[in-house]
Design a protein around this motif. Structure first.
Motif, PDB file in Angstrom:
ATOM      1  N   SER A 490       0.798  -1.226   0.000  1.00 52.96           N
ATOM      2  CA  SER A 490       0.000   0.000   0.000  1.00 52.96           C
ATOM      3  C   SER A 490       0.830   1.274   0.000  1.00 52.96           C
ATOM      4  CB  SER A 490      -0.903   0.007   1.239  1.00 52.96           C
ATOM      5  OG  SER A 490      -0.103   0.009   2.427  1.00 52.96           O
ATOM      6  N   ALA A 491       1.976   1.258   0.667  1.00 56.99           N
ATOM      7  CA  ALA A 491       2.719   2.500   0.889  1.00 56.99           C
ATOM      8  C   ALA A 491       3.006   3.242  -0.401  1.00 56.99           C
ATOM      9  CB  ALA A 491       4.016   2.202   1.641  1.00 56.99           C
ATOM     10  N   TRP A 492       3.495   2.498  -1.397  1.00 52.76           N
ATOM     11  CA  TRP A 492       3.925   3.192  -2.610  1.00 52.76           C
ATOM     12  C   TRP A 492       2.825   3.278  -3.657  1.00 52.76           C
ATOM     13  CZ3 TRP A 492       7.392   6.187  -1.244  1.00 52.76           C
ATOM     14  CH2 TRP A 492       8.250   5.812  -0.194  1.00 52.76           C
ATOM     15  N   LEU A 493       1.802   2.441  -3.530  1.00 47.02           N
ATOM     16  CA  LEU A 493       0.597   2.661  -4.320  1.00 47.02           C
ATOM     17  C   LEU A 493      -0.050   3.970  -3.890  1.00 47.02           C
ATOM     18  CD1 LEU A 493      -1.064  -0.888  -4.413  1.00 47.02           C
ATOM     19  CD2 LEU A 493      -0.340   0.450  -6.391  1.00 47.02           C
ATOM     20  N   LEU A 494      -0.086   4.190  -2.588  1.00 43.65           N
ATOM     21  CA  LEU A 494      -0.682   5.413  -2.054  1.00 43.65           C
ATOM     22  C   LEU A 494       0.134   6.638  -2.464  1.00 43.65           C
ATOM     23  CD1 LEU A 494      -2.775   6.821  -0.289  1.00 43.65           C
ATOM     24  CD2 LEU A 494      -1.369   6.282   1.715  1.00 43.65           C
ATOM     25  N   ALA A 495       1.456   6.547  -2.331  1.00 43.35           N
ATOM     26  CA  ALA A 495       2.311   7.683  -2.699  1.00 43.35           C
ATOM     27  C   ALA A 495       2.161   8.018  -4.177  1.00 43.35           C
ATOM     28  CB  ALA A 495       3.769   7.356  -2.377  1.00 43.35           C
ATOM     29  N   ASN A 496       2.172   6.999  -5.002  1.00 42.69           N
ATOM     30  CA  ASN A 496       2.071   7.203  -6.444  1.00 42.69           C
ATOM     31  C   ASN A 496       0.743   7.876  -6.811  1.00 42.69           C
ATOM     32  OD1 ASN A 496       3.313   6.555  -9.170  1.00 42.69           O
ATOM     33  ND2 ASN A 496       1.340   5.550  -9.387  1.00 42.69           N
ATOM     34  N   THR A 497      -0.329   7.409  -6.186  1.00 38.85           N
ATOM     35  CA  THR A 497      -1.659   7.947  -6.491  1.00 38.85           C
ATOM     36  C   THR A 497      -1.790   9.392  -6.023  1.00 38.85           C
ATOM     37  OG1 THR A 497      -2.520   5.707  -6.155  1.00 38.85           O
ATOM     38  CG2 THR A 497      -4.127   7.477  -6.309  1.00 38.85           C
ATOM     39  N   MET A 498      -1.240   9.696  -4.845  1.00 41.71           N
ATOM     40  CA  MET A 498      -1.315  11.072  -4.339  1.00 41.71           C
ATOM     41  C   MET A 498      -0.456  12.020  -5.178  1.00 41.71           C
ATOM     42  SD  MET A 498      -1.375  10.561  -0.179  1.00 41.71           S
ATOM     43  CE  MET A 498      -1.677  12.310   0.127  1.00 41.71           C
ATOM     44  N   LEU A 499       0.724  11.580  -5.579  1.00 38.58           N
ATOM     45  CA  LEU A 499       1.581  12.417  -6.421  1.00 38.58           C
ATOM     46  C   LEU A 499       0.904  12.721  -7.752  1.00 38.58           C
ATOM     47  CD1 LEU A 499       5.016  10.670  -5.768  1.00 38.58           C
ATOM     48  CD2 LEU A 499       4.388  12.982  -5.064  1.00 38.58           C
ATOM     49  N   ARG A 500       0.235  11.728  -8.296  1.00 41.19           N
ATOM     50  CA  ARG A 500      -0.477  11.912  -9.553  1.00 41.19           C
ATOM     51  C   ARG A 500      -1.649  12.881  -9.365  1.00 41.19           C
ATOM     52  NH1 ARG A 500      -2.923   6.472 -11.572  1.00 41.19           N
ATOM     53  NH2 ARG A 500      -4.266   6.927  -9.809  1.00 41.19           N
ATOM     54  N   GLY A 501      -2.373  12.726  -8.267  1.00 44.00           N
ATOM     55  CA  GLY A 501      -3.525  13.586  -8.007  1.00 44.00           C
ATOM     56  C   GLY A 501      -3.158  15.029  -7.720  1.00 44.00           C
ATOM     57  N   LEU A 502      -1.938  15.258  -7.240  1.00 47.69           N
ATOM     58  CA  LEU A 502      -1.458  16.619  -6.961  1.00 47.69           C
ATOM     59  C   LEU A 502      -0.775  17.233  -8.183  1.00 47.69           C
ATOM     60  CD1 LEU A 502      -0.024  15.982  -3.387  1.00 47.69           C
ATOM     61  CD2 LEU A 502      -1.997  17.437  -3.938  1.00 47.69           C
ATOM     62  N   GLY A 503      -0.695  16.453  -9.261  1.00 50.24           N
ATOM     63  CA  GLY A 503      -0.066  16.956 -10.474  1.00 50.24           C
ATOM     64  C   GLY A 503       1.450  16.980 -10.414  1.00 50.24           C
ATOM     65  N   LEU A 504       2.038  16.191  -9.511  1.00 49.90           N
ATOM     66  CA  LEU A 504       3.501  16.177  -9.346  1.00 49.90           C
ATOM     67  C   LEU A 504       4.168  15.161 -10.270  1.00 49.90           C
ATOM     68  CD1 LEU A 504       3.584  16.498  -5.474  1.00 49.90           C
ATOM     69  CD2 LEU A 504       4.290  18.239  -7.119  1.00 49.90           C
ATOM     70  N   ILE A 505       3.429  14.143 -10.703  1.00 53.10           N
ATOM     71  CA  ILE A 505       3.909  13.220 -11.724  1.00 53.10           C
ATOM     72  C   ILE A 505       2.780  12.987 -12.718  1.00 53.10           C
ATOM     73  CG2 ILE A 505       5.526  12.048 -10.168  1.00 53.10           C
ATOM     74  CD1 ILE A 505       3.563   9.705 -10.017  1.00 53.10           C
ATOM     75  N   LYS A 506       3.138  12.579 -13.914  1.00 55.75           N
ATOM     76  CA  LYS A 506       2.141  12.335 -14.942  1.00 55.75           C
ATOM     77  C   LYS A 506       1.545  10.943 -14.794  1.00 55.75           C
ATOM     78  CE  LYS A 506       3.866  15.469 -18.505  1.00 55.75           C
ATOM     79  NZ  LYS A 506       4.348  15.581 -19.913  1.00 55.75           N
ATOM     80  N   SER A 507       0.294  10.835 -15.147  1.00 53.38           N
ATOM     81  CA  SER A 507      -0.371   9.532 -15.122  1.00 53.38           C
ATOM     82  C   SER A 507      -0.018   8.764 -16.385  1.00 53.38           C
ATOM     83  CB  SER A 507      -1.884   9.710 -15.039  1.00 53.38           C
ATOM     84  OG  SER A 507      -2.536   8.467 -15.187  1.00 53.38           O
ATOM     85  N   GLU A 508       0.143   7.442 -16.256  1.00 53.34           N
ATOM     86  CA  GLU A 508       0.379   6.602 -17.415  1.00 53.34           C
ATOM     87  C   GLU A 508      -0.914   6.348 -18.191  1.00 53.34           C
ATOM     88  OE1 GLU A 508       2.298   3.136 -15.957  1.00 53.34           O
ATOM     89  OE2 GLU A 508       4.092   4.206 -15.304  1.00 53.34           O
ATOM     90  N   ASN A 509      -2.031   6.694 -17.579  1.00 52.25           N
ATOM     91  CA  ASN A 509      -3.336   6.557 -18.228  1.00 52.25           C
ATOM     92  C   ASN A 509      -3.655   7.861 -18.958  1.00 52.25           C
ATOM     93  OD1 ASN A 509      -5.971   6.256 -19.005  1.00 52.25           O
ATOM     94  ND2 ASN A 509      -6.769   5.708 -16.974  1.00 52.25           N
ATOM     95  N   LYS A 510      -3.732   7.798 -20.280  1.00 52.81           N
ATOM     96  CA  LYS A 510      -3.952   8.992 -21.090  1.00 52.81           C
ATOM     97  C   LYS A 510      -5.293   9.660 -20.768  1.00 52.81           C
ATOM     98  CE  LYS A 510      -0.214   8.387 -23.619  1.00 52.81           C
ATOM     99  NZ  LYS A 510       0.920   9.324 -23.587  1.00 52.81           N
ATOM    100  N   GLN A 511      -6.274   8.881 -20.282  1.00 57.23           N
ATOM    101  CA  GLN A 511      -7.599   9.435 -19.994  1.00 57.23           C
ATOM    102  C   GLN A 511      -7.693  10.067 -18.600  1.00 57.23           C
ATOM    103  OE1 GLN A 511      -7.507   6.433 -21.980  1.00 57.23           O
ATOM    104  NE2 GLN A 511      -7.873   7.951 -23.588  1.00 57.23           N
ATOM    105  N   TYR A 512      -6.639   9.925 -17.812  1.00 52.70           N
ATOM    106  CA  TYR A 512      -6.692  10.443 -16.438  1.00 52.70           C
ATOM    107  C   TYR A 512      -6.742  11.966 -16.446  1.00 52.70           C
ATOM    108  CZ  TYR A 512      -5.403  11.336 -11.583  1.00 52.70           C
ATOM    109  OH  TYR A 512      -5.393  11.771 -10.283  1.00 52.70           O
TER     110      TYR A 512
END
Length: 568
Positions: A490-512
């Motif tokens: 969970s730790a890094w799934l959570l980090a990855n999702t939060m970073l994506r939601g804050l616009g700090l990293i790009k999503s690999e899903n083009k529709q996101y």
């Protein structure tokens, strides 16, 4: 009779600075998540009085373990060689930058001066380079001679970030390795500008990077400014005849060039002839030449052989000449080539050597070898086009049945689809519990964590306009952390999702797409991270990415009001 100075010999043997000592944990397949896991390495570092090298290759390092090792490194300014290849197997990409950054900080604090930095076979991509940037720009790398970044998935963006980091202060590299990184023309061009300013390079290896003649031409200009270049490897890029001409033009200034690997580069006969002429005209003292699998015709192959064997010492000097996979002609041609090349010949009968590649002047039907059509075809990517066509054909065969899809009905679904204050108000004052109950039915761990993060951010985005949203977001944060903590990895799934939601990293899903106001999310996160129950590794990861992106954030003004978001 020779005499021996025994005092000098004894002094040399007792002077530890003359010996290469260090710590080597390579190939032990250790999974290092915590400080406790890393303790054997820390103990070894602490017990080594003269840590010239540290090798951690073949283990997998988490953020907490990296931070603990970094603390130990703070006491070793003598460190010269850091071998950190294949060190993050099984890690989420968001773990790697803070881990790299931590190790860099340890070396910076120590005041170390590296001569070798090896980070190959770590698939950290562009965000990984961000974790390296501060280290590369620091005095730790002011004396760096070898930088090895093979198979890191840098891409164009990573190549640009790397170039920017290396150009921040003058660097005098001798060896630069960056194969299998998909740098393409833009990434190669950015690095070429850095190479040109260095002027000290002796070995450049950039195979399998999707570089075409434009990128090769830029690199060629950089080669001209590095007269000590002795080894050049551009294998499996599309140099083509245009790129070959650009390289041939700078060869006169590269008198120390000993080894060339342009295998599988679509040189064709025209490109091979351009190189052969440069080899011969400039009496180059080459020792190893690989032009295999380049669709070169027999006449051009013979010109290459003639060129590399033109000087009297060729047989003694040449160690390897590879022409396999081209058209070598009949047995008489092959025997002539073997006789001229001697033991260095690698002609590989059967590897297309009997097939005649028709191009340019070797084709009686073509009027010009340098036609625009030919060059255009060389710079095309037929395999990509075929792949796209395959996808299109497959998509036509898929029949999507939407008959079982139900329309959104619940108030929570309505809010999550359209996060407005009005839709949030419908959920009542206990909205956090209502959302929690709704989301708990999700079975897939990744989907569940994503849903909780998006719900929390949807509410947080409204917090600047609504006191209800402010309170619901505060209630949701501990619920989100609890539910995420119950999931595997969970730790890094959570980090990855939060970073994506804050616009700090790009999503690999083009529709996101981000459906919430990130300014409100940062305000609520600033409160949440101060809670003693907020996971420390998650907080540190978020801080790292926010700090590294601070100057370019659209919400910079708001974030700067909350230093707890980007400083320890």
């Amino acid at each position: 009779m020779a005499t021996f100075d025994f005092n000098s010999i004894n002094s040399a043997l007792t002077d530890t600075s003359k010996l290469e000592t260090g710590v080597d944990f390579s190939g032990k397949s250790l999974k290092l998540d915590t400080e406790k896991d890393a303790q054997p390495i820390i103990d070894a570092i602490n017990a080594c009085p003269n840590l010239q090298y540290l090798t951690l290759t073949g283990n997998t390092l988490g953020v907490a373990a990296a931070q603990a090792i970094a603390k130990a490194l703070e006491h070793h300014p003598e460190l010269k060689i850091a071998r950190f290849s294949d060190m993050f197997t099984g890690r989420m990409k968001t773990e790697i930058p803070p881990a790299l950054s931590a190790l860099g900080e340890g070396m910076i604090t120590a005041g170390a001066r590296l001569s070798v930095l090896e980070l190959s076979d770590n698939a950290f991509g562009p965000i990984g380079v961000q974790g390296l940037a501060k280290l590369l720009q620091s005095d730790v790398c002011s004396q760096l001679q070898e930088l090895r970044l093979n198979n890191n998935g840098l891409g164009i963006k990573g190549g640009r970030i790397l170039a920017e980091a290396l150009s921040a202060s003058p660097r005098k590299l001798k060896v630069f390795i960056a194969g299998r990184n998909r740098l393409e023309n833009d990434g190669a061009t950015a690095l070429a500008r850095v190479f040109q300013d260095m002027g000290t390079l002796e070995e450049i290896a950039m195979p399998q990077n999707g570089i075409y003649h434009k990128g090769v031409s830029a690199l060629s200009e950089a080669f001209k400014h590095n007269p000590n270049l002795s080894c050049l490897n551009l294998n499996d890029n599309t140099i083509s005849s245009k790129g070959a001409k650009a390289i041939a033009n700078v060869l006169p200034g590269l008198k120390k060039l000993k080894s060339i690997n342009f295998g599988d580069c679509l040189l064709k006969s025209k490109g091979a002839k351009a190189l052969a002429k440069a080899f011969k005209d400039n009496s180059m003292l080459l020792e190893s030449v690989d032009l295999s699998f380049n669709e070169i015709g027999r006449e051009a192959c013979m010109e290459v052989v003639e060129a590399v064997t033109a000087l009297p010492d060729a047989t003694d000097r040449l160690s390897r000449v590879v022409l396999a996979g081209n058209s070598l002609g009949d047995s008489t041609n092959k025997k002539t080539m073997k006789d001229k090349l001697g033991p260095s010949a690698e002609l590989s009968d059967g590897d297309c050597s009997d097939h005649e590649f028709v191009s340019g002047s070797e084709s009686g039907s073509q009027s010009s070898e340098g036609s625009d059509d030919e060059e255009e075809s060389e710079d095309s990517a037929p395999e990509d086009a075929q792949h796209i066509n395959t996808i299109v054909e497959l998509s036509r065969e898929i029949n999507l049945d939407s008959s079982g899809i139900e329309e959104v009905k619940t108030d929570v679904d309505i809010f999550l689809k359209s996060p407005t204050i009005e839709n949030l108000t419908r959920l009542g004052t206990n909205a956090a519990d209502v959302i929690d109950t709704h989301l708990q039915v999700i079975k897939d761990p990744s989907d569940l964590i994503t849903a909780y993060v998006e719900a929390t951010f949807s509410v947080s985005g409204l917090s600047e306009e609504s006191q209800l949203a402010h309170q619901v977001a505060l209630d949701l944060y501990p619920i989100m952390l609890k539910r995420a903590g119950q999931q595997h990895a969970s730790a890094w799934l959570l980090a990855n999702t939060m970073l994506r939601g804050l616009g700090l990293i790009k999503s690999e899903n083009k529709q996101y797409r981000i459906r919430w106001k990130t300014s409100g999310c940062y305000r609520m996160l600033a409160i949440a991270v101060t809670s003693p129950t907020f996971p420390v590794p998650l907080r540190d990861t978020l801080r790292f990415f926010i700090a590294s992106r601070l100057t370019s954030l659209a919400d910079r003004t708001i974030v700067e009001q909350h230093p707890q978001l980007y400083t320890s």
